[in-house]
Scaffold this motif. Structure first.
Motif, short mmCIF file in Angstrom:
data_model
loop_
_atom_site.label_atom_id
_atom_site.label_comp_id
_atom_site.label_asym_id
_atom_site.label_seq_id
_atom_site.Cartn_x
_atom_site.Cartn_y
_atom_site.Cartn_z
N ARG A 256 0.87 -1.18 0.00
CA ARG A 256 0.00 0.00 0.00
C ARG A 256 0.90 1.22 0.00
N ASN A 311 4.48 -11.05 -3.44
CA ASN A 311 4.50 -11.02 -4.91
C ASN A 311 5.88 -10.62 -5.41
N ASP A 373 0.69 -17.24 -9.52
CA ASP A 373 -0.37 -16.27 -9.26
C ASP A 373 -1.23 -16.09 -10.52
N GLU A 432 -16.08 -13.91 -3.25
CA GLU A 432 -16.82 -12.83 -2.58
C GLU A 432 -18.13 -13.28 -1.95
N PHE A 451 -12.73 -11.42 -0.50
CA PHE A 451 -13.48 -10.51 0.37
C PHE A 451 -14.53 -11.24 1.21
P1 C2E Z 1 -2.65 -9.95 -6.86
O1 C2E Z 1 -1.30 -10.46 -6.49
O2 C2E Z 1 -3.47 -10.82 -7.75
O3 C2E Z 1 -3.38 -9.65 -5.49
C1 C2E Z 1 -4.74 -9.86 -5.28
C2 C2E Z 1 -5.52 -8.60 -5.51
O4 C2E Z 1 -6.90 -8.92 -5.53
C3 C2E Z 1 -5.34 -7.59 -4.38
O5 C2E Z 1 -5.42 -6.29 -4.95
C4 C2E Z 1 -6.54 -7.86 -3.50
O6 C2E Z 1 -6.93 -6.76 -2.73
C5 C2E Z 1 -7.58 -8.18 -4.53
N1 C2E Z 1 -8.63 -9.04 -4.00
C6 C2E Z 1 -8.49 -10.06 -3.13
N2 C2E Z 1 -9.69 -10.63 -2.89
C7 C2E Z 1 -10.60 -9.98 -3.64
C8 C2E Z 1 -12.02 -10.10 -3.83
O7 C2E Z 1 -12.69 -10.94 -3.24
N3 C2E Z 1 -12.62 -9.26 -4.69
C9 C2E Z 1 -11.90 -8.29 -5.35
N4 C2E Z 1 -12.55 -7.49 -6.19
N5 C2E Z 1 -10.56 -8.15 -5.21
C10 C2E Z 1 -9.93 -8.98 -4.35
P2 C2E Z 1 -4.35 -5.17 -4.64
O8 C2E Z 1 -3.89 -5.27 -3.23
O9 C2E Z 1 -4.92 -3.89 -5.13
O10 C2E Z 1 -3.13 -5.60 -5.54
C11 C2E Z 1 -3.22 -5.54 -6.92
C12 C2E Z 1 -2.02 -6.17 -7.56
O11 C2E Z 1 -0.84 -5.41 -7.33
C13 C2E Z 1 -1.68 -7.55 -7.00
O12 C2E Z 1 -2.53 -8.51 -7.58
C14 C2E Z 1 -0.25 -7.70 -7.43
O13 C2E Z 1 -0.16 -8.10 -8.78
C15 C2E Z 1 0.26 -6.28 -7.31
N6 C2E Z 1 0.99 -6.16 -6.04
C16 C2E Z 1 0.54 -5.87 -4.80
N7 C2E Z 1 1.55 -5.86 -3.91
C17 C2E Z 1 2.67 -6.18 -4.60
C18 C2E Z 1 4.07 -6.35 -4.25
O14 C2E Z 1 4.50 -6.24 -3.09
N8 C2E Z 1 4.93 -6.65 -5.27
C19 C2E Z 1 4.52 -6.81 -6.56
N9 C2E Z 1 5.43 -7.10 -7.49
N10 C2E Z 1 3.23 -6.67 -6.92
C20 C2E Z 1 2.32 -6.37 -5.95
#
Ligand code: C2E
Ligand code: CA
Ligand code: CA
Length: 473
Positions: A256, A311, A373, A432, A451
């Protein structure tokens, strides 16, 4: 008639540099020849030697003149900026001489497309621009672009090969977008990059949305540089729950970012930018370190969970000390490597070369778990399942969203059966609703991240959840 012959017949193409009265090979003796030489040198300051087209400084002069006239006649004009797609590959495949011939033929072809009242120039390398002095309706500009694409459908003949060329174009309009020549070209450039982003071989007319996006990306780039030092990054943790007993299997650490100027920026927006700038390496190391430190603290407190996952971007994996960093971080916080899981996407595996497979094997042999992933979205060949050490498959949310669909259900069931046979753990993401949980349980998948059970949580809320569940035991 092939394209080269057709172009030779085009009378419009007139190379000013091919002045027959001046022979470069003969010494400059007479006053006449001296004068001719000076004229030639003067031409060189205005024209490009390869194509005979106006060069970039002469183009800017012409554009400025046109802008002056526009102030009086109130007409609209346009700059169409063109960049040949994958031009480097042409040079690499056919050599520089062929590359030069293509540029010449290309410039002749474009010259053949434009009407009086428009001029072509070569700005740089494989970048060209058309200055349209005036037009009445934007449709005229679009028609010109489409005419160019139509002409380019036919391949160029180079040596004995046929070469297909496509171009990405960006268009800016004066006076609407700007009355400044530099700015108009910059706007063209933004629009052209948008065309590249859309998959190349297309044109984009500049608009304010493109500008806003550019400025936002520039701001993200500069602010991200100090995000770690300014303590702006944070980690949220999303639990992965076993639906059979409501126990926590593990958690995914998610970045975040909260910044004074930008507010909260989603990782989906800033991670790709950090990958472009290379900042992802430091940011990636930061989250590995902090997540493992937190795992150590929670384990010390006796909370029950078996995995923490982070990730990993492909850029991080290219670093020579990637494996050492992972293992050193585990050792630093006394976290057993098999407690740690790295999440990589199928995209990383598209070019699964020998070195990459070896690296993943070494990481896995040292105990660290590897999760795939967004499984099923990477359009990658499934053969990697044989070569890559995998512990966990994470089924992507897109499959879960359409779980009611019969074919989708079959697909999920097949992935689950495949995973069982190959001894992979399965996690379904983006779950969800209760209905989705039940359907997944019926298909044999019980580890849920979504979620329905919990959104990603800040550290203290995750700790409260861990505490509750541990006390329930
Ligand atoms: P991701 O690795 O596929 O992470 C899962 C994303 O889906 C997360 O979004 C999470 O909040 C969201 N999510 C989980 N459960 C649900 C659900 O039930 N419904 C919906 N609508 N969404 C859900 P987030 O946190 O916004 O992260 C988005 C992407 O950003 C991640 O997808 C990942 O690809 C990237 N990311 C986040 N943190 C890191 C990191 O530390 N390093 C890297 N390289 N990428 C990251
Ligand atoms: Ca992930
Ligand atoms: Ca995912």
């Amino acid at each position: 008639m092939n394209k080269s012959e057709k172009i030779k017949l085009n009378k419009k193409y007139n190379c000013k540099l091919k002045d027959e009265s001046f022979d470069e090979s003969k010494p400059i003796e007479s006053t006449y020849r001296k004068q001719k030489f000076e004229e030639y040198v003067k031409l060189l300051t205005k024209y490009d030697i390869l194509t005979g087209l106006p060069n970039s400084s002469y183009f800017f002069k012409k554009l400025n003149n046109t802008l002056e006239k526009t102030k009086i006649n109130n007409k609209k004009g346009a700059v169409i900026y063109m960049d040949i797609d994958n031009y480097k590959a042409i040079n690499d495949n056919w050599g520089y001489c062929a590359g030069d011939s293509i540029l010449k033929l290309f410039s002749q072809l474009i010259n053949g497309c434009i009407e009086d009242g428009a001029e072509l120039a070569r700005l740089n390398g494989d970048e060209f621009a058309i200055l349209v002095h005036e037009f009445n309706n934007i449709i005229e500009i679009e028609e010109l672009c489409n005419k160019i694409y139509k002409e380019l459908e036919e391949p160029f003949k180079v040596i004995d090969d046929e070469v297909h060329i496509t171009v990405s174009m960006g268009i800016s309009i004066f006076p609407d977008n700007s009355m400044n020549a530099d700015e108009l070209l910059r706007f063209c450039d933004f629009a052209m990059y948008k065309s590249k982003h859309k998959g190349k071989c297309t044109y984009t007319v500049f608009n304010n949305e493109i500008l806003d996006k550019y400025y936002r990306e520039a701001l993200i780039k500069s602010e991200l540089k100090n995000a770690i030092n300014n303590d702006e990054l944070d980690i949220f943790y999303q639990p992965q729950i076993n639906a059979l007993n409501n126990q926590i299997r593990g958690m995914e650490a998610l970045l975040r970012w909260s910044n004074d100027k930008l507010g909260n920026v989603s990782p989906a927006e800033f991670i790709p930018i950090a990958e472009k700038t290379g900042d992802i390496v430091n940011i990636g190391n930061w989250i590995i370190d902090k997540a493992l430190e937190q795992a150590f603290i929670w384990k010390e407190k006796g909370y029950k969970f078996d995995h923490i996952s982070v990730n990993i971007s492909p850029i991080q994996m290219k670093k020579i000390d990637f494996k050492e960093n992972l293992l050193n971080s585990c050792a630093k916080y006394d976290v057993p490597p098999n407690f740690f899981e790295i999440e990589i996407t199928e995209g990383i595996l598209i070019d699964a070369c020998k070195e990459k497979i070896e690296l993943l094997n070494e990481i896995n042999n040292n105990g660290i778990n590897i999760a795939i992933d967004d499984f099923g979205t990477g359009y990658s060949s499934l053969s990697y399942l044989i070569n890559i050490p995998i512990n966990t498959l994470k089924i992507d949310k897109t499959f879960i969203d359409n779980i009611e669909n019969y074919k989708n259900k079959i697909l999920i069931r097949s992935i689950i059966n495949l995973s069982k046979d190959l001894k992979y753990n399965i996690i379904t993401e983006g779950v969800e609703t209760k209905e989705q949980v039940n359907l997944l349980a019926g298909l044999g998948c019980n580890i849920i991240q979504g979620f329905y059970f919990s959104k990603p949580l800040p550290k203290y809320e995750m700790e409260a959840l861990l505490k509750n569940i541990s006390e329930m035991k």
